[in-house]
Scaffold this motif. Structure first.
Motif, PDB file in Angstrom:
ATOM      1  N   LEU A 181       0.813  -1.210   0.000  1.00  0.00           N
ATOM      2  CA  LEU A 181       0.000   0.000   0.000  1.00  0.00           C
ATOM      3  C   LEU A 181       0.851   1.266   0.000  1.00  0.00           C
ATOM      4  N   VAL A 182       1.808   1.336   0.930  1.00  0.00           N
ATOM      5  CA  VAL A 182       2.646   2.541   1.023  1.00  0.00           C
ATOM      6  C   VAL A 182       3.482   2.745  -0.243  1.00  0.00           C
ATOM      7  N   PRO A 183       4.183   1.718  -0.766  1.00  0.00           N
ATOM      8  CA  PRO A 183       4.917   1.937  -2.027  1.00  0.00           C
ATOM      9  C   PRO A 183       4.015   2.320  -3.196  1.00  0.00           C
ATOM     10  N   THR A 184       2.795   1.776  -3.225  1.00  0.00           N
ATOM     11  CA  THR A 184       1.876   2.124  -4.307  1.00  0.00           C
ATOM     12  C   THR A 184       1.488   3.593  -4.241  1.00  0.00           C
ATOM     13  N   ILE A 185       1.142   4.048  -3.058  1.00  0.00           N
ATOM     14  CA  ILE A 185       0.779   5.463  -2.892  1.00  0.00           C
ATOM     15  C   ILE A 185       1.958   6.371  -3.236  1.00  0.00           C
ATOM     16  N   ARG A 186       3.156   5.991  -2.771  1.00  0.00           N
ATOM     17  CA  ARG A 186       4.338   6.806  -3.073  1.00  0.00           C
ATOM     18  C   ARG A 186       4.645   6.774  -4.575  1.00  0.00           C
ATOM     19  N   GLY A 187       4.437   5.625  -5.209  1.00  0.00           N
ATOM     20  CA  GLY A 187       4.673   5.529  -6.643  1.00  0.00           C
ATOM     21  C   GLY A 187       3.737   6.415  -7.436  1.00  0.00           C
ATOM     22  N   VAL A 188       2.462   6.459  -7.025  1.00  0.00           N
ATOM     23  CA  VAL A 188       1.501   7.342  -7.697  1.00  0.00           C
ATOM     24  C   VAL A 188       1.920   8.797  -7.519  1.00  0.00           C
ATOM     25  N   TYR A 189       2.369   9.158  -6.323  1.00  0.00           N
ATOM     26  CA  TYR A 189       2.820  10.526  -6.085  1.00  0.00           C
ATOM     27  C   TYR A 189       4.043  10.858  -6.949  1.00  0.00           C
ATOM     28  N   LEU A 190       5.020   9.933  -7.006  1.00  0.00           N
ATOM     29  CA  LEU A 190       6.232  10.193  -7.789  1.00  0.00           C
ATOM     30  C   LEU A 190       5.942  10.300  -9.278  1.00  0.00           C
ATOM     31  N   SER A 191       4.834   9.699  -9.739  1.00  0.00           N
ATOM     32  CA  SER A 191       4.515   9.772 -11.160  1.00  0.00           C
ATOM     33  C   SER A 191       4.159  11.186 -11.600  1.00  0.00           C
ATOM     34  N   PHE A 192       3.857  12.050 -10.640  1.00  0.00           N
ATOM     35  CA  PHE A 192       3.554  13.445 -10.952  1.00  0.00           C
ATOM     36  C   PHE A 192       4.749  14.350 -10.663  1.00  0.00           C
ATOM     37  N   THR A 193       5.920  13.757 -10.515  1.00  0.00           N
ATOM     38  CA  THR A 193       7.110  14.536 -10.167  1.00  0.00           C
ATOM     39  C   THR A 193       8.258  14.205 -11.115  1.00  0.00           C
ATOM     40  N   GLU A 194       9.252  15.070 -11.098  1.00  0.00           N
ATOM     41  CA  GLU A 194      10.534  14.772 -11.724  1.00  0.00           C
ATOM     42  C   GLU A 194      11.488  14.413 -10.605  1.00  0.00           C
ATOM     43  N   TYR A 195      11.923  13.170 -10.598  1.00  0.00           N
ATOM     44  CA  TYR A 195      12.634  12.684  -9.416  1.00  0.00           C
ATOM     45  C   TYR A 195      13.828  11.842  -9.821  1.00  0.00           C
ATOM     46  N   SER A 196      14.981  12.233  -9.311  1.00  0.00           N
ATOM     47  CA  SER A 196      16.184  11.425  -9.390  1.00  0.00           C
ATOM     48  C   SER A 196      16.537  11.012  -7.974  1.00  0.00           C
ATOM     49  N   ILE A 197      17.126   9.865  -7.831  1.00  0.00           N
ATOM     50  CA  ILE A 197      17.407   9.341  -6.502  1.00  0.00           C
ATOM     51  C   ILE A 197      18.389  10.226  -5.741  1.00  0.00           C
ATOM     52  N   LEU A 198      19.096  11.094  -6.451  1.00  0.00           N
ATOM     53  CA  LEU A 198      20.074  11.968  -5.801  1.00  0.00           C
ATOM     54  C   LEU A 198      19.474  13.291  -5.349  1.00  0.00           C
ATOM     55  N   GLY A 199      18.204  13.561  -5.682  1.00  0.00           N
ATOM     56  CA  GLY A 199      17.592  14.826  -5.307  1.00  0.00           C
ATOM     57  C   GLY A 199      16.216  14.633  -4.716  1.00  0.00           C
ATOM     58  N   GLU A 200      15.493  15.731  -4.545  1.00  0.00           N
ATOM     59  CA  GLU A 200      14.146  15.697  -4.008  1.00  0.00           C
ATOM     60  C   GLU A 200      13.128  15.721  -5.163  1.00  0.00           C
ATOM     61  N   PRO A 201      11.985  15.089  -4.961  1.00  0.00           N
ATOM     62  CA  PRO A 201      10.955  15.120  -6.021  1.00  0.00           C
ATOM     63  C   PRO A 201      10.479  16.539  -6.290  1.00  0.00           C
ATOM     64  N   GLU A 202      10.335  16.866  -7.573  1.00  0.00           N
ATOM     65  CA  GLU A 202       9.837  18.183  -7.978  1.00  0.00           C
ATOM     66  C   GLU A 202       8.517  18.001  -8.716  1.00  0.00           C
ATOM     67  N   TRP A 203       7.458  18.608  -8.190  1.00  0.00           N
ATOM     68  CA  TRP A 203       6.121  18.425  -8.746  1.00  0.00           C
ATOM     69  C   TRP A 203       6.037  19.038 -10.144  1.00  0.00           C
ATOM     70  N   ILE A 204       5.598  18.221 -11.131  1.00  0.00           N
ATOM     71  CA  ILE A 204       5.475  18.716 -12.511  1.00  0.00           C
ATOM     72  C   ILE A 204       4.101  18.383 -13.090  1.00  0.00           C
ATOM     73  N   GLY A 205       3.167  17.918 -12.251  1.00  0.00           N
ATOM     74  CA  GLY A 205       1.817  17.640 -12.727  1.00  0.00           C
ATOM     75  C   GLY A 205       1.763  16.429 -13.643  1.00  0.00           C
ATOM     76  N   ILE A 206       1.043  16.556 -14.741  1.00  0.00           N
ATOM     77  CA  ILE A 206       0.837  15.419 -15.650  1.00  0.00           C
ATOM     78  C   ILE A 206       1.859  15.413 -16.793  1.00  0.00           C
ATOM     79  N   ALA A 207       2.964  16.092 -16.613  1.00  0.00           N
ATOM     80  CA  ALA A 207       3.960  16.188 -17.686  1.00  0.00           C
ATOM     81  C   ALA A 207       4.502  14.809 -18.070  1.00  0.00           C
TER      82      ALA A 207
END
Length: 313
Positions: free
Chosen positions: A49-75
């Motif tokens: 459940l927790v990884p699924t929710i986090r995965g859905v959130y990350l799908s709306f971000t630009e995220y590299s493992i070396l930085g913080e997720p940046e919200w980009i919407g449906i890009a």
């Protein structure tokens, strides 16, 4: 009659008498049941459940493992629908699913019928399951060596017969069918076992009535066996289709997605985006789309094949 009524009439509750404990017993059973379910629930929440929710959130971000997720919407989703590699991966995956499901279901159904009518030995039935217990990576490596173009025993036999050698994993034409064959060989025993369980549940008297009516074996199979197997076959199709869409290890061990993009299935593409290019946001969006596709496929299968209904009712 009056005397009998007096004796059967419930006696009044005496003051100070203990109250019935049925409600407390039920509450106690519920607590015990929750105690047994708790470890599984913790694992489900922590690892699903927790990884699924986090995965859905990350799908709306630009995220590299070396930085913080940046919200980009449906890009990410907009980019996916313009991504030619994504559509190629979906086409390759669908090709694999069609070959794998068709062969696996047909062979497993035949094996189940043989187990039901001919192979009564427990040893023979158990032997059919042996490939399923071998790890996917070992199975893939085994067939990769056996089907090698230069030294594989299969190509040695083909050459001995005077036929040209076949690049099973190195040809764009043969790569996906070969990978599908490897996974069919591994999983057909388990699928046959599921279908065999469904055959065991069909009442024997149904076949006796068909025999008395003069029905041929072919007529009996299509008019009785197949309709009564529908719930089990639906379950088998849902499980195998979902598993086929998630094929990864066999491709990773044998071809790595090649030659060119001939075996780059959707799971391989997700892996390459996430761990090869460190684009976890884009990979998460791909995973969400795959999840939605699998949910729709399972719903359509259950809806149109009527897997929740049985002709035995």
């Amino acid at each position: 009659m009056t005397t009998l009524a007096k004796h059967t009439r419930s006696a009044p509750v005496q003051p100070g008498a203990p109250k019935p404990r049925g409600g407390f017993r039920k509450l106690g059973d519920l607590k015990i049941a929750l105690l047994f379910i708790l470890p599984a629930m913790i694992g489900l929440v922590a690892f699903c459940l927790v990884p699924t929710i986090r995965g859905v959130y990350l799908s709306f971000t630009e995220y590299s493992i070396l930085g913080e997720p940046e919200w980009i919407g449906i890009a990410n989703y907009t980019a996916i629908f313009k991504d030619e590699l994504f559509w190629n991966a979906m086409a390759v995956t669908l090709q694999y699913v069609a070959i794998n499901i068709g062969l696996q279901t047909a062979i497993a159904l035949g094996l189940a019928l043989l187990m039901h009518r001919v192979a009564k030995s427990t040893f023979v039935r158990g032997a059919l399951l042996l490939p399923f217990f071998v790890a996917n990576v070992i199975v893939a490596l085994l067939w990769f060596w056996m089907l090698d173009y230069q030294l594989g025993i299969v190509n040695e036999i083909i050459s001995w017969l005077g036929l040209p050698r076949v690049a099973f994993f190195g040809s764009e034409q043969w790569a996906i069918p070969t990978i599908a064959f490897v996974n069919v060989w591994k999983h057909m025993g388990y699928t046959a076992l599921l279908i065999f369980a469904g055959l065991q549940a069909i009442p024997h008297h149904v076949y006796e009535v068909a025999s008395l009516d003069g029905a041929s074996p072919t007529r009996t199979f299509w008019s009785i066996t197949m309709p009564l197997l529908r719930p089990v076959l639906t379950l088998v199709l849902v499980v195998t289709v979902i598993g086929s869409f998630q094929v990864f290890d066999t491709v990773a061990v044998t071809t790595g997605g090649g030659p060119v993009n001939a075996t780059r299935v959707i799971q391989m593409y997700i892996y390459q985006k996430a761990f090869g290019e460190s684009d976890f946001g884009y990979a998460s969006a791909l995973s969400v789309i795959l999840f939605v596709i699998l949910a729709l496929v399972a719903f359509i299968q259950m809806k149109f094949l009527k897997g929740n209904e049985s002709d035995l009712d």
